[in-house]
Design an enzyme around this catalytic site. Sequence first.
Site: not given
Ligand code: COA
Length: 258
Positions: A65, A109, A112, A132
């Site tokens: 999400a 998500g 999911e 999450e």
């Molecule tokens: N929501 C909003 N933005 C997200 C996102 C999310 N779930 N996941 C990634 N992004 C965005 C980051 O903010 C970043 O944006 P920016 O460049 O404007 O700062 C971009 O996508 C790239 O993500 P980044 O974190 O820099 O990549 P990474 O390769 O270092 O890490 C993940 C990848 C997937 C491990 C990390 O992005 C992450 O943990 N995301 C959240 C996952 C999560 O908790 N999902 C469940 C949500 S309820």
Amino acid sequence: MEYQTIKTEREEAAFIITLNRPDKLNALSPELTGEVVDALNNVRTDETVRAIIITGGPKVFAAGADLSKMQTANSIEMYNRNLSGDMWTTVAEMPQPTIAAVAGYALGGGCELAMACDLRLASQSAKFGQPEINVGIYPGAGGTQRLSRLIGLGRAKELVFLGGQIGAEEAQRLGLVNKVVPDENLLDEAKAWAKKLASKPPFTLRLVKQVMDQGYDLDLQSALKLERLGFIGLFGTEDQREGVTAFLEKRKPNYTGR
Ligand code: COA
């Protein structure tokens, strides 16, 4: 409707949805989920669409999400977001068979969404997880229920409680994905599965999907009755006659969905 966050295309009998917010790792914003629901609603009654592929492209499926839309959301807003139909339920309730083609992250998500599909193909780069808990919430789009149905309660709790990730091979071993393919073959493999699905009797496929999904949540006797009633109903279709006749005449069946 012109889409901003997804791409859609038709290839033969397959309808393909590609999530398209690459700079945000396809984070599932309300706009994106609304567009997926709209695209699916447009093909729900299209009998020429015989299979649906949902993918995020070759690099990432979806990193969950959109957290930027959750920071200030309150309960009423989260409730209202579901009123126009939530994407995961819409996917799960599509009459056509659905295939998730997963490369890269399928988190929260995104995991999911893959689980709401009937079949899951993963490329070697795929990573699944329900993180999450790390941001103070728990999975709210099927992760607490569909995951345990697919891999068992104990392993599901491990993923949901600890918020870690698993790779494609582990996901396949657990039964979370059907097949793992090399990265470069992912979409072709999904299209090949869609083609196979399109060669099956379409009404029969829709009915068996419903019987298997609904029967899964019933007690065994009720589920077996549901199966039997649908099975009897098949004998009123032209495709049942065609399938058996083609076999006996040693030829390929020509299914019409009637
Ligand atoms: N929501 C909003 N933005 C997200 C996102 C999310 N779930 N996941 C990634 N992004 C965005 C980051 O903010 C970043 O944006 P920016 O460049 O404007 O700062 C971009 O996508 C790239 O993500 P980044 O974190 O820099 O990549 P990474 O390769 O270092 O890490 C993940 C990848 C997937 C491990 C990390 O992005 C992450 O943990 N995301 C959240 C996952 C999560 O908790 N999902 C469940 C949500 S309820």
